[in-house]
Design an enzyme around this catalytic site. Structure first.
Site, short mmCIF file in Angstrom:
data_model
loop_
_atom_site.label_atom_id
_atom_site.label_comp_id
_atom_site.label_asym_id
_atom_site.label_seq_id
_atom_site.Cartn_x
_atom_site.Cartn_y
_atom_site.Cartn_z
N CYS A 71 0.86 -1.18 0.00
CA CYS A 71 0.00 0.00 0.00
C CYS A 71 0.90 1.24 0.00
O CYS A 71 1.47 1.61 1.02
CB CYS A 71 -0.90 0.01 1.24
SG CYS A 71 -2.01 1.44 1.32
N LEU A 72 1.05 1.82 -1.17
CA LEU A 72 1.85 3.04 -1.34
C LEU A 72 1.09 3.93 -2.32
O LEU A 72 0.83 3.52 -3.45
CB LEU A 72 3.24 2.69 -1.89
CG LEU A 72 4.21 3.85 -2.10
CD1 LEU A 72 4.53 4.55 -0.78
CD2 LEU A 72 5.51 3.36 -2.75
#
Length: 218
Positions: free
Chosen positions: A149-150
């Site tokens: 999750c970026l």
């Protein structure tokens, strides 16, 4: 006096510095990879158009925009690679597939080395690279199965922090590196159990992180 080699317009560090020698070799290897791919692209273009390299081009036969962008972006990345990161290219003719090793020097994840696989799709730079963590980790923003999750890797984002054609591989690598420091986010987790663990008992969270490092990230 020993001549210091020049690669891609940038001087290598003095050969009396052992670390400088390593950087110099790394830069030469990557420079060779880019020069090899550049030559290949020019040769392939000539084959596809039926014209010799450097001749007039046919707009209906073009070498991948992605591959042209990557020659420039890999050079930029190498000139700005964080000291905690190491990039490697298994195939010098395929800059669109490479591995990144991140070895944080501070925080919860210090002493571990975490490996990422990065694939740049043909539609790049209109879409972001595909990234997966190859090292099992206890992290709020990285699943144990490798999903990440970026925000900048999000193809569609309503808050303006997602992918945009103005972003480059350098942004991706610095973003991944920062997941272990500045971008470590417990408030918007992918691994909810890890985030709740940190909220409940920070010291026990640290111990579990170190246990994972001991077993998976050495």
């Amino acid at each position: 006096m020993r001549r210091v080699p020049e690669v891609l317009g940038d001087w290598c560090p003095n050969s009396t510095d052992p670390a400088g020698d390593k950087r110099c070799v790394f830069r030469r290897e990557r420079g060779a990879a880019m020069l090899t791919l550049a030559s290949k692209l020019k040769r392939d273009e000539g084959v596809k158009t039926g014209r010799p390299p450097g001749g007039p081009s046919d707009s209906s036969h073009r070498v991948s925009i992605r591959d042209r962008l990557l020659i420039k972006e890999v050079a930029e990345l190498e000139a700005n690679l964080p000291s905690t990161c190491k990039a490697s290219f298994p195939d010098e003719n395929k800059l669109h597939h490479f591995q990144l090793a991140v070895s944080p020097d501070e925080g919860y994840y210090q002493s571990g080395t975490f490996h990422f696989e990065i694939d740049v799709p043909e539609a790049y730079n209109m879409v972001p690279p595909k990234v997966k963590c190859q090292t099992r980790i206890w992290h709020p923003n990285i699943a144990e199965t490798g999903e990440i999750c970026l925000s900048l890797l999000r193809e569609h984002s309503i808050d303006g922090t997602g992918w945009a054609p103005t972003r480059t591989l350098k942004d991706v690598v610095w973003g991944l590196n920062s997941l272990f420091t500045d971008l470590l986010n417990f408030d918007d987790p992918l691994n909810i159990d890890a985030a709740e663990h940190h909220l409940r008992d920070k010291e026990d969270f640290r111990n579990k992180v170190q246990d994972y490092i001991k077993h998976y990230a050495r």
